[in-house]
Design a protein around this motif. Structure first.
Motif, PDB file in Angstrom:
ATOM      1  N   CYS A  69      -4.127  10.408  -5.484  1.00 25.60           N
ATOM      2  CA  CYS A  69      -3.597   9.959  -6.780  1.00 25.60           C
ATOM      3  C   CYS A  69      -4.466  10.417  -7.943  1.00 25.60           C
ATOM      4  CB  CYS A  69      -3.464   8.448  -6.791  1.00 25.60           C
ATOM      5  SG  CYS A  69      -4.999   7.620  -6.351  1.00 25.60           S
ATOM      6  N   VAL A  83       8.569   2.919  -8.256  1.00 25.35           N
ATOM      7  CA  VAL A  83       8.611   1.663  -7.487  1.00 25.35           C
ATOM      8  C   VAL A  83       7.786   0.574  -8.200  1.00 25.35           C
ATOM      9  CG1 VAL A  83       8.200   0.586  -5.238  1.00 25.35           C
ATOM     10  CG2 VAL A  83       9.016   2.936  -5.337  1.00 25.35           C
ATOM     11  N   GLU A 115       5.468   2.536   5.179  1.00 22.05           N
ATOM     12  CA  GLU A 115       6.173   2.897   6.419  1.00 22.05           C
ATOM     13  C   GLU A 115       6.100   4.402   6.682  1.00 22.05           C
ATOM     14  OE1 GLU A 115       7.358   2.279   3.548  1.00 22.05           O
ATOM     15  OE2 GLU A 115       9.276   3.265   3.143  1.00 22.05           O
ATOM     16  N   GLY A 139       1.268   2.653  -5.559  1.00 23.54           N
ATOM     17  CA  GLY A 139       2.380   3.547  -5.256  1.00 23.54           C
ATOM     18  C   GLY A 139       2.873   4.258  -6.503  1.00 23.54           C
ATOM     19  N   SER A 140       4.135   4.655  -6.454  1.00 23.37           N
ATOM     20  CA  SER A 140       4.681   5.466  -7.548  1.00 23.37           C
ATOM     21  C   SER A 140       5.041   4.618  -8.771  1.00 23.37           C
ATOM     22  CB  SER A 140       5.932   6.192  -7.055  1.00 23.37           C
ATOM     23  OG  SER A 140       6.890   5.228  -6.664  1.00 23.37           O
ATOM     24  N   GLU A 183       4.601  14.442 -11.151  1.00 23.05           N
ATOM     25  CA  GLU A 183       3.324  14.461 -10.445  1.00 23.05           C
ATOM     26  C   GLU A 183       3.498  15.338  -9.201  1.00 23.05           C
ATOM     27  OE1 GLU A 183       2.331  10.598  -8.926  1.00 23.05           O
ATOM     28  OE2 GLU A 183       0.329  11.202  -8.317  1.00 23.05           O
ATOM     29  N   LYS A 192       1.369  -5.189   3.147  1.00 23.24           N
ATOM     30  CA  LYS A 192       2.532  -4.399   3.562  1.00 23.24           C
ATOM     31  C   LYS A 192       2.150  -2.929   3.407  1.00 23.24           C
ATOM     32  CE  LYS A 192       5.676  -2.281   2.627  1.00 23.24           C
ATOM     33  NZ  LYS A 192       5.924  -0.904   3.055  1.00 23.24           N
ATOM     34  N   TRP A 211       0.894   5.593   1.323  1.00 22.26           N
ATOM     35  CA  TRP A 211       0.606   6.265   2.598  1.00 22.26           C
ATOM     36  C   TRP A 211      -0.536   7.277   2.519  1.00 22.26           C
ATOM     37  CZ3 TRP A 211       0.841  11.356   1.663  1.00 22.26           C
ATOM     38  CH2 TRP A 211       1.665  11.772   0.608  1.00 22.26           C
ATOM     39  N   ASN A 212      -0.935   7.700   1.321  1.00 25.48           N
ATOM     40  CA  ASN A 212      -1.806   8.888   1.243  1.00 25.48           C
ATOM     41  C   ASN A 212      -3.251   8.645   1.669  1.00 25.48           C
ATOM     42  OD1 ASN A 212      -1.848   7.398  -1.171  1.00 25.48           O
ATOM     43  ND2 ASN A 212      -2.736   9.106  -2.281  1.00 25.48           N
ATOM     44  N   PHE A 233     -11.530   0.714 -11.204  1.00 22.62           N
ATOM     45  CA  PHE A 233     -10.561   1.759 -10.887  1.00 22.62           C
ATOM     46  C   PHE A 233      -9.161   1.258 -11.207  1.00 22.62           C
ATOM     47  CE2 PHE A 233      -7.615   3.792  -7.909  1.00 22.62           C
ATOM     48  CZ  PHE A 233      -7.852   5.118  -8.200  1.00 22.62           C
ATOM     49  N   LEU A 242      -6.176   2.305   0.991  1.00 15.69           N
ATOM     50  CA  LEU A 242      -5.413   1.747  -0.133  1.00 15.69           C
ATOM     51  C   LEU A 242      -4.776   0.398   0.177  1.00 15.69           C
ATOM     52  CD1 LEU A 242      -3.741   4.986  -1.493  1.00 15.69           C
ATOM     53  CD2 LEU A 242      -5.647   3.724  -2.490  1.00 15.69           C
ATOM     54  N   GLY A 266       0.799  -1.226   0.000  1.00 18.48           N
ATOM     55  CA  GLY A 266       0.000   0.000   0.000  1.00 18.48           C
ATOM     56  C   GLY A 266       0.831   1.275   0.000  1.00 18.48           C
ATOM     57  N   GLU A 326      -1.228  -0.080  -9.409  1.00 16.84           N
ATOM     58  CA  GLU A 326      -2.057   1.123  -9.255  1.00 16.84           C
ATOM     59  C   GLU A 326      -1.087   2.274  -9.021  1.00 16.84           C
ATOM     60  OE1 GLU A 326      -5.343   1.413  -9.466  1.00 16.84           O
ATOM     61  OE2 GLU A 326      -5.971  -0.672  -9.494  1.00 16.84           O
ATOM     62  N   LEU A 327      -0.752   3.001 -10.066  1.00 15.34           N
ATOM     63  CA  LEU A 327       0.312   4.006  -9.981  1.00 15.34           C
ATOM     64  C   LEU A 327      -0.261   5.422 -10.092  1.00 15.34           C
ATOM     65  CD1 LEU A 327       2.815   2.093 -12.318  1.00 15.34           C
ATOM     66  CD2 LEU A 327       2.449   1.803  -9.857  1.00 15.34           C
ATOM     67  N   GLY A 328       0.611   6.376 -10.323  1.00 12.35           N
ATOM     68  CA  GLY A 328       0.148   7.769 -10.336  1.00 12.35           C
ATOM     69  C   GLY A 328       0.327   8.427 -11.693  1.00 12.35           C
TER      70      GLY A 328
HETATM   71  P1  NAD Z   1       5.975   4.684  -3.178  1.00 14.99           P
HETATM   72  O1  NAD Z   1       6.070   4.045  -4.503  1.00 14.99           O
HETATM   73  O2  NAD Z   1       7.125   5.470  -2.694  1.00 14.99           O
HETATM   74  O3  NAD Z   1       5.687   3.580  -2.057  1.00 14.99           O
HETATM   75  C1  NAD Z   1       4.657   2.621  -2.175  1.00 14.99           C
HETATM   76  C2  NAD Z   1       5.045   1.359  -1.432  1.00 14.99           C
HETATM   77  O4  NAD Z   1       6.220   0.824  -1.991  1.00 14.99           O
HETATM   78  C3  NAD Z   1       5.302   1.556   0.061  1.00 14.99           C
HETATM   79  O5  NAD Z   1       4.665   0.529   0.773  1.00 14.99           O
HETATM   80  C4  NAD Z   1       6.808   1.484   0.170  1.00 14.99           C
HETATM   81  O6  NAD Z   1       7.236   0.911   1.390  1.00 14.99           O
HETATM   82  C5  NAD Z   1       7.198   0.585  -0.986  1.00 14.99           C
HETATM   83  N1  NAD Z   1       8.513   0.926  -1.542  1.00 14.99           N
HETATM   84  C6  NAD Z   1       9.074   2.167  -1.651  1.00 14.99           C
HETATM   85  N2  NAD Z   1      10.274   2.075  -2.240  1.00 14.99           N
HETATM   86  C7  NAD Z   1      10.472   0.769  -2.531  1.00 14.99           C
HETATM   87  C8  NAD Z   1      11.530   0.059  -3.149  1.00 14.99           C
HETATM   88  N3  NAD Z   1      12.643   0.657  -3.589  1.00 14.99           N
HETATM   89  N4  NAD Z   1      11.410  -1.288  -3.296  1.00 14.99           N
HETATM   90  C9  NAD Z   1      10.303  -1.920  -2.850  1.00 14.99           C
HETATM   91  N5  NAD Z   1       9.275  -1.273  -2.241  1.00 14.99           N
HETATM   92  C10 NAD Z   1       9.345   0.038  -2.084  1.00 14.99           C
HETATM   93  O7  NAD Z   1       4.648   5.560  -3.241  1.00 14.99           O
HETATM   94  P2  NAD Z   1       4.022   6.491  -2.127  1.00 14.99           P
HETATM   95  O8  NAD Z   1       4.905   7.668  -1.905  1.00 14.99           O
HETATM   96  O9  NAD Z   1       3.645   5.681  -0.943  1.00 14.99           O
HETATM   97  O10 NAD Z   1       2.677   6.942  -2.833  1.00 14.99           O
HETATM   98  C11 NAD Z   1       2.622   8.006  -3.735  1.00 14.99           C
HETATM   99  C12 NAD Z   1       2.468   7.513  -5.155  1.00 14.99           C
HETATM  100  O11 NAD Z   1       1.486   6.515  -5.234  1.00 14.99           O
HETATM  101  C13 NAD Z   1       1.996   8.620  -6.087  1.00 14.99           C
HETATM  102  O12 NAD Z   1       2.649   8.491  -7.319  1.00 14.99           O
HETATM  103  C14 NAD Z   1       0.521   8.337  -6.253  1.00 14.99           C
HETATM  104  O13 NAD Z   1      -0.050   8.839  -7.421  1.00 14.99           O
HETATM  105  C15 NAD Z   1       0.514   6.848  -6.221  1.00 14.99           C
HETATM  106  N6  NAD Z   1      -0.777   6.365  -5.787  1.00 14.99           N
HETATM  107  C16 NAD Z   1      -1.549   5.675  -6.655  1.00 14.99           C
HETATM  108  C17 NAD Z   1      -2.798   5.240  -6.264  1.00 14.99           C
HETATM  109  C18 NAD Z   1      -3.682   4.454  -7.187  1.00 14.99           C
HETATM  110  O14 NAD Z   1      -4.664   3.907  -6.707  1.00 14.99           O
HETATM  111  N7  NAD Z   1      -3.412   4.375  -8.473  1.00 14.99           N
HETATM  112  C19 NAD Z   1      -3.252   5.518  -4.988  1.00 14.99           C
HETATM  113  C20 NAD Z   1      -2.432   6.231  -4.135  1.00 14.99           C
HETATM  114  C21 NAD Z   1      -1.199   6.646  -4.527  1.00 14.99           C
END
Ligand code: NAD
Length: 453
Positions: free
Chosen positions: A241, A189, A138, A185-186, A329, A135, A111-112, A397, A117, A109, A207-209
């Motif tokens: 997101c 990642v 953090e 997440g991003s 973004e 997971k 954090w936002n 979604f 999520l 998941g 599910e990215l951004g």
């Molecule tokens: P992030 O990618 O930094 O982190 C997401 C998850 O990946 C966390 O649980 C983190 O612990 C893990 N992670 C981080 N770095 C890693 C690595 N090197 N190797 C393995 N795991 C790793 O994203 P974020 O900052 O938590 O969230 C923001 C991003 O997520 C934005 O781009 C946003 O648009 C996107 N997002 C998308 C949705 C969606 O539903 N499409 C929803 C919320 C957020």
């Protein structure tokens, strides 16, 4: 990690999770655990980034409860085998498609929306008959801790468990073999997750951004457009997101739009002085967003409170596509406004950027609406609204291209965590002799006739 996964795989292999009553019981239990811990959940999310309990209840818990309600109501229908027609060559026979759970799932998941999520995909995973390891991020550490405590105290870890941790722990998890990985997440990642999954041929949902545009045409209802846009952009301090990342507005209404946006922000009380205004998750993100604010282009806001990790809702005008704020973004309360005089050029520009998770069109023109929806590719969006599409369970979604692939919510979530087995079932009292030896041109003729080739 290995032990947890092995135990989940052993449990999955008992076939208990395939029983629909078991799935329904687990959904009920899951809901009870959430309901009986609501106050602790509100406190944890507030401790993480001062997100108010009202926002938490509306944007996370309400959606989660709705997912559970829909899953319980529709489970029998979603899980049943669906008949499909049979081709003549197989006559007499019946054909059907039979959903089956994938197995041991990893759900990572962001954090936002820290509860929603990480746990909404769990609802879909349970409904589809899987086991799951969650997971959470953090960065929302209080939520992560609470989630681990309430889930792990109430569920058998060989069925559902929360593993806490950051990059190191997630990397270790990703080295293991799962039957499904669901990542939020991003994009950066997301690529790491996809590569790790490829080693085991594990199916993934990403599910990215991305940069979600809001396109506003001169024939829109400006009052309503501004009201809905401001709410969607500054909700959760822009850390959504599917929030509109930037605005593209017809030049002829730009001035009036900016005036109205200012008034609406003030009316909605989005302000760093307001205790109900969500913080930026950490200092690193605060600095990153601050750097995107070009002081020469600030039309409203721009104030940053480093002691409280907040950024005032900020509107930038005279923005160009090659400004820094348009290169990543934003994921914060900064709204760049780009004016246009030629809609076709704007569509071309948007299509030159990576595909966004969403796109919003504010217009009363059917022709323009159709044109934009047809010509721009994006995950999913809305016409004359923003963000609210997420509350409709019937709309899958998910993203496309750089904003990800796969989808969830409602039946889409069930499908995401299922494999659809296609079955042909034949009686034994009849067999067409055409495919057997001796082969002949006559048999070939009949095969072609039957298959209409
Ligand atoms: P992030 O990618 O930094 O982190 C997401 C998850 O990946 C966390 O649980 C983190 O612990 C893990 N992670 C981080 N770095 C890693 C690595 N090197 N190797 C393995 N795991 C790793 O994203 P974020 O900052 O938590 O969230 C923001 C991003 O997520 C934005 O781009 C946003 O648009 C996107 N997002 C998308 C949705 C969606 O539903 N499409 C929803 C919320 C957020």
């Amino acid at each position: 990690m290995r032990q947890i996964i092995d135990r989940q795989r052993d449990f999955f292999n008992t076939h208990k999770t395939k029983d629909l009553n078991f799935r329904k019981d687990q959904l009920r239990k899951f809901e009870n655990v959430l309901r009986s811990n609501e106050n602790r959940i509100f406190d944890a999310v507030y401790a993480d980034f001062k997100k108010s309990s009202f926002e938490m209840a509306v944007t996370e818990l309400a959606l989660l409860y709705n997912h559970i309600k829909e899953a319980k109501k529709n489970l029998k229908n979603w899980a049943r085998s669906k008949p499909v027609s049979t081709n003549l060559l197989n006559f007499p026979a019946k054909s059907y498609i039979m959903p089956e759970p994938l197995g041991v799932c990893l759900i990572i998941g962001a954090w936002n929306y820290p509860f929603g999520l990480s746990l909404s995909p769990v609802v879909a995973a349970i409904a589809a008959g899987n086991t799951a390891i969650v997971k959470p991020s953090e960065l929302s550490q209080h939520t992560s801790k609470l989630m681990a405590s309430i889930i792990n105290e109430n569920f058998d870890p060989s069925y559902l468990t929360v593993v806490e941790g950051g990059v190191a722990e997630t990397t270790e998890l990703l080295e293991q073999r799962f039957d499904k990985i669901f990542f939020t997440g991003s994009t950066r990642v997301g690529k790491i997750v996809y590569q790790a999954a490829a080693k085991h041929l594990t199916p993934v949902t990403l599910e990215l951004g991305g940069k979600t545009p809001a396109i506003i045409t001169k024939d829109c209802n400006l009052k309503m457009t501004v009201k809905r846009l401001v709410w969607a952009k500054f909700l959760n301090a822009g850390q959504t997101c599917i929030a509109p990342d930037y605005v593209l507005i017809d030049r002829s209404i730009e001035d009036e739009f900016l005036q109205r946006v200012k008034k609406e922000i003030e009316k909605e009380q989005y302000s760093i002085e307001n205790d109900n205004y969500t913080q930026i998750i950490n200092q690193q993100h605060l600095e990153r967003i601050s750097k995107l604010i070009d002081p020469d282009k600030v039309c409203f806001g721009g104030k940053i409170d480093t002691s409280n990790n907040t950024i005032q809702p900020t509107v930038l005008q005279d923005v160009m596509f090659d400004d820094n704020v348009m290169k990543e973004e934003i994921f914060g309360p900064v709204l760049p406004v780009i004016s246009y005089s030629d809609l076709d050029q704007v569509i071309e520009k948007v299509n030159g950027l990576p595909k966004a998770l969403s796109c919003y069109v504010f217009t009363n023109s059917k022709r323009i609406k159709k044109k934009i929806l047809k010509k721009i590719s994006f995950g999913g969006g809305a016409v004359n609204d923003a963000v609210m599409q997420i509350t409709n369970q019937n709309i899958p979604f998910g993203g496309v291209g750089h904003s990800g692939f796969g989808s969830y919510h409602g039946e889409a979530g069930f499908k995401t965590f299922s494999h659809y087995k296609g079955i042909l079932e034949k009686p034994t009292w009849f067999e067409l002799p055409l495919k057997y030896f001796p082969r002949s041109s006559r048999k070939l003729f009949w095969i072609r006739r039957i298959m209409k080739l």
